[in-house]
Motif scaffolding. Structure first.
Motif, mmCIF file in Angstrom:
data_model
loop_
_atom_site.group_PDB
_atom_site.id
_atom_site.type_symbol
_atom_site.label_atom_id
_atom_site.label_comp_id
_atom_site.label_asym_id
_atom_site.label_seq_id
_atom_site.Cartn_x
_atom_site.Cartn_y
_atom_site.Cartn_z
ATOM 1 N N SER A 1 -11.148 -6.572 -4.843
ATOM 2 C CA SER A 1 -9.848 -7.283 -5.097
ATOM 3 C C SER A 1 -10.162 -7.965 -6.357
ATOM 4 C CB SER A 1 -9.271 -7.994 -3.936
ATOM 5 O OG SER A 1 -9.154 -7.407 -2.763
ATOM 6 N N SER A 2 -11.280 -8.068 -6.665
ATOM 7 C CA SER A 2 -11.547 -8.769 -8.067
ATOM 8 C C SER A 2 -11.558 -7.740 -9.505
ATOM 9 C CB SER A 2 -12.901 -9.337 -8.111
ATOM 10 O OG SER A 2 -12.841 -10.433 -7.069
ATOM 11 N N PHE A 3 -11.048 -6.514 -9.113
ATOM 12 C CA PHE A 3 -10.937 -5.752 -10.315
ATOM 13 C C PHE A 3 -10.312 -6.154 -11.484
ATOM 14 C CE2 PHE A 3 -13.182 -1.721 -8.575
ATOM 15 C CZ PHE A 3 -13.894 -1.078 -9.668
ATOM 16 N N PRO A 4 -9.114 -6.694 -11.116
ATOM 17 C CA PRO A 4 -8.268 -6.993 -12.209
ATOM 18 C C PRO A 4 -9.050 -8.430 -13.311
ATOM 19 C CG PRO A 4 -6.820 -7.025 -10.442
ATOM 20 C CD PRO A 4 -8.410 -7.033 -9.984
ATOM 21 N N PHE A 5 -10.080 -8.955 -12.765
ATOM 22 C CA PHE A 5 -10.340 -10.315 -13.176
ATOM 23 C C PHE A 5 -11.854 -10.029 -13.678
ATOM 24 C CE2 PHE A 5 -7.950 -11.611 -9.341
ATOM 25 C CZ PHE A 5 -6.575 -11.798 -10.183
ATOM 26 N N LEU A 6 -12.744 -9.170 -12.742
ATOM 27 C CA LEU A 6 -14.255 -9.104 -13.502
ATOM 28 C C LEU A 6 -14.579 -7.292 -12.895
ATOM 29 C CD1 LEU A 6 -16.099 -12.086 -11.462
ATOM 30 C CD2 LEU A 6 -15.132 -11.720 -13.852
ATOM 31 N N PRO A 7 -13.612 -6.628 -13.986
ATOM 32 C CA PRO A 7 -13.812 -5.151 -13.757
ATOM 33 C C PRO A 7 -15.213 -4.416 -13.954
ATOM 34 C CG PRO A 7 -12.749 -5.588 -15.823
ATOM 35 C CD PRO A 7 -12.838 -6.939 -15.236
ATOM 36 N N PHE B 1 -4.862 -3.580 -11.402
ATOM 37 C CA PHE B 1 -5.855 -3.491 -12.255
ATOM 38 C C PHE B 1 -5.645 -2.223 -13.147
ATOM 39 C CE2 PHE B 1 -9.751 -0.917 -13.123
ATOM 40 C CZ PHE B 1 -10.258 -1.519 -14.487
ATOM 41 N N ARG B 2 -5.152 -0.982 -12.563
ATOM 42 C CA ARG B 2 -5.105 0.269 -13.224
ATOM 43 C C ARG B 2 -3.688 0.141 -13.762
ATOM 44 N NH1 ARG B 2 -6.539 4.978 -9.042
ATOM 45 N NH2 ARG B 2 -7.312 5.960 -10.924
ATOM 46 N N ALA C 1 0.778 -1.222 -0.011
ATOM 47 C CA ALA C 1 0.034 0.166 0.090
ATOM 48 C C ALA C 1 0.802 1.411 0.064
ATOM 49 C CB ALA C 1 -0.889 0.090 1.090
ATOM 50 N N LEU C 2 1.741 1.242 0.778
ATOM 51 C CA LEU C 2 2.937 2.457 0.667
ATOM 52 C C LEU C 2 3.457 2.773 -0.495
ATOM 53 C CD1 LEU C 2 4.772 1.812 4.146
ATOM 54 C CD2 LEU C 2 3.190 3.381 3.720
ATOM 55 N N LEU C 3 3.824 1.651 -1.587
ATOM 56 C CA LEU C 3 4.203 1.991 -2.893
ATOM 57 C C LEU C 3 3.116 2.406 -3.635
ATOM 58 C CD1 LEU C 3 6.111 -1.817 -3.214
ATOM 59 C CD2 LEU C 3 6.978 0.612 -2.329
ATOM 60 N N VAL C 4 1.952 1.932 -3.625
ATOM 61 C CA VAL C 4 0.824 2.619 -4.335
ATOM 62 C C VAL C 4 0.485 4.080 -4.281
ATOM 63 C CG1 VAL C 4 -1.604 2.382 -4.723
ATOM 64 C CG2 VAL C 4 -0.335 0.348 -4.496
ATOM 65 N N GLY C 5 0.682 4.252 -2.700
ATOM 66 C CA GLY C 5 0.672 5.708 -2.138
ATOM 67 C C GLY C 5 1.711 6.491 -2.564
#
Length: 423
Positions: free
Chosen positions: A331-337, A391-392, A68-72
Motif C-alpha cells: 500500500s506504499s507503492f504510490p510513495f516508495l515505488p 500508483f498505476r 476494489a470492485l471499481l478497480v476490477g
C-alpha cells in the motif's frame, strides 16, 4: 469471473505490470468470492485458503471492497453490469443495518445486517468505520455516473446515506472540540474517545465539514483533529523529517486508510504538506525495517496493524512484534515505488510462494520463526488493491477528489489542493 490460476510462471520474476495485475486480481477475489451471497458484504476475515471463518462484516472493509470492485471493473476483470449489481446489493444491504444518528457500527452480521458489538461498550455508532465506508461509497457514486435508472438510483441511495450521517451529533454539541469516535443508545458516550490526529481518521473531518445537512464547524478540525497544532511532529527519524504524528510514525495504516481515497499530491493546509507526510511515514517505516536483521535478510519490510502469533497488534517501529504485513509495503507503492516493488518480489518468493493464496497475501508473517498468519483480513486486503491502482492510474484519488462533498470539506477547512483537482 474466471478464477483459474492464469499465471503459472514464477510470479516473483514477472514484469512489474503483470505482477501488479496478478496481485490486484487475486486480492479482488477476496471481495468478489469472499462476500456474503445474499448481501454482497465482504467478511471481516477469511482463512488463508479461502474458507469462511466468521459471519462478521467490518464496515470499513465494505468501503475498501467497493473500491476494489471499481478497480476490477476498470481493469476488465468484472463487467460494469456485474460491478453495478454487486454495488447496488451492498447499498441496499446497508439500508437494513442499524444506524446511530446516521453512523454505522463497527461490525454487523453478514446475513441479517444486525449489529455485532465490537466490545462490551462498543455496540453502537463508530464514526471512523463510517468514514472509511463513506470513502468507498463516494468513489462508487462518482464512478457510476451514467444516466440509466440503475446508476441514477445507486447515486441517490449513496447520497442519502451520506446526508443522513449526523456528523455534528458526534461533536457532542461543542463547536470548539473534537469529533468523538463512538455513541450508542445504551452506552451513550461511555467510550469517550475523541478523534484526534495523526491517525486514519483525517477524512472524518473532511467529510463532516463537507456535509450540507449536518456540517461541523472548521474550529472542530483545528481544536479537535490538530489539537491547535499539537499533532505536528517535525522531528527527524532515520534521516527523514516527519510532519505529523507520533514518534517514528506509528503503524502504516494510520496514513494509508485515508489516502486510499484522499489524494495527498499537492494537498496542504496551515500545518503542513500531506504528500510529504505520506512519503515520510512510509520511508521511516522502511528504513527502520532495514535495521532489523531478519527483515533485511528476507528483503522485506512493512509494519502495521496485523495478526501476530496468538493475537493481533498494531506493529510499528516502536512496537515491533516481529511480524511483517504485506499490505504495509504494497500500500506504499504510490510513495516508495522501488522499495515496494522489491518487497513485493520478496513476498512472492518467500517460502516458495506460501504467502500468496487464492485471495491474495496472508495477513502477516514472521521472517524469523516460520509463523504465517492463518487469515486474510479485509482491512488489509482492501488497501492493497486501492493503493496499487492509485500508483498505476490514480483512479480512486481522482474519483474521490471530484466529489462535491470532498471539495466542499477541503475548502471549508482551508486546504490547498493540487492543480490536477482545481477548478
Amino acid at each position: 469471473m474466471d478464477v483459474t490460476d492464469h499465471l503459472q510462471r514464477d510470479r516473483a520474476s514477472l514484469p512489474l505490470d503483470a505482477l501488479l495485475d496478478e496481485v490486484q486480481y487475486r486480492t479482488l477475489l477476496y471481495f468478489w468470492e469472499g462476500a456474503h451471497p445474499q448481501t454482497g458484504l465482504p467478511f471481516e476475515k477469511r482463512g488463508a485458503d479461502g474458507e469462511m471463518v466468521t459471519d462478521a462484516v467490518a464496515l470499513s472493509g465494505v468501503g475498501f471492497g467497493l473500491m476494489a470492485l471499481l478497480v476490477g471493473t476498470e481493469r476488465g476483470w468484472i463487467s460494469r453490469d456485474q460491478s453495478l449489481a454487486r454495488t447496488a446489493l451492498i447499498v441496499d444491504s446497508l439500508f437494513r443495518a442499524p444506524r446511530f444518528h446516521g453512523a454505522f457500527s463497527h461490525l454487523i452480521h453478514g446475513t441479517t445486517c444486525d449489529v455485532l458489538p465490537f466490545s462490551q461498550r462498543d455496540d453502537g455508532g463508530d464514526l471512523v468505520e463510517t468514514t472509511l465506508l463513506m470513502q468507498g461509497l463516494i468513489c462508487a457514486r462518482e464512478y457510476f455516473a451514467g444516466d440509466g435508472e440503475a446508476e441514477t438510483e445507486l447515486r441517490a441511495g449513496i447520497t442519502r446515506l451520506y446526508d443522513e450521517t449526523d456528523w455534528r451529533w458526534y461533536t457532542r454539541g461543542d463547536d470548539d472540540g473534537p469529533l468523538y469516535w463512538h455513541w450508542s443508545d445504551g452506552q451513550d458516550w461511555i467510550m469517550n474517545l475523541p478523534i484526534t490526529g495523526w491517525n486514519e481518521a483525517l477524512c472524518a473531518y473532511i467529510l463532516a465539514a463537507g456535509s450540507n445537512t449536518h456540517p461541523i464547524d472548521p474550529q472542530n478540525y483545528h481544536a479537535g483533529w490538530t489539537r491547535h497544532g499539537a499533532f505536528v511532529n517535525g522531528e527527524t527519524y532515520h534521516g527523514t523529517r516527519l510532519p505529523f504524528g507520533e514518534p517514528l510514525g506509528g503503524p502504516l495504516f494510520l496514513s494509508q486508510y485515508a489516502f486510499c481515497a484522499l489524494d495527498p499530491r499537492g494537498l496542504e493546509d496551515r500545518y503542513g504538506d500531506y504528500w510529504e507526510q505520506a512519503v515520510a511515514h512510509a520511508r521511516i517505516n522502511h528504513d527502520y525495517c532495514l535495521t532489523v536483521p531478519a527483515y533485511r535478510t528476507a528483503g522485506v519490510w512493512g509494519l502495521t496493524a496485523s495478526e501476530i502469533p496468538h493475537g493481533y497488534a498494531a506493529n510499528s517501529p516502536t512496537h515491533d512484534a516481529g511480524a511483517v504485513a504485506p499490505t504495509a509495503a504494497l500500500s506504499s507503492f504510490p510513495f516508495l515505488p522501488r522499495e515496494a516493488e522489491k518487497s513485493l518480489r520478496a513476498f512472492m518468493a518467500f517460502g516458495n510462494g506460501r504467502l500468496f493464496g487464492p485471495h491474495g497475501f496472508v495477513d502477516a508473517f514472521m521472517p524469523a520463526g516460520g509463523w504465517t498468519a492463518p487469515h486474510c483480513i479485509v482491512i488489509d486486503q482492501g488497501p492493497i488493491v486501492a493503493m496499487i491502482e492509485n500508483f498505476r492510474t490514480g483512479l480512486l484519488w481522482n474519483l474521490f477528489m471530484q466529489a462535491p462533498e470532498v471539495r466542499r470539506g477541503l475548502n471549508r477547512l482551508e486546504f490547498q489542493v493540487g492543480n490536477q483537482h482545481s477548478g
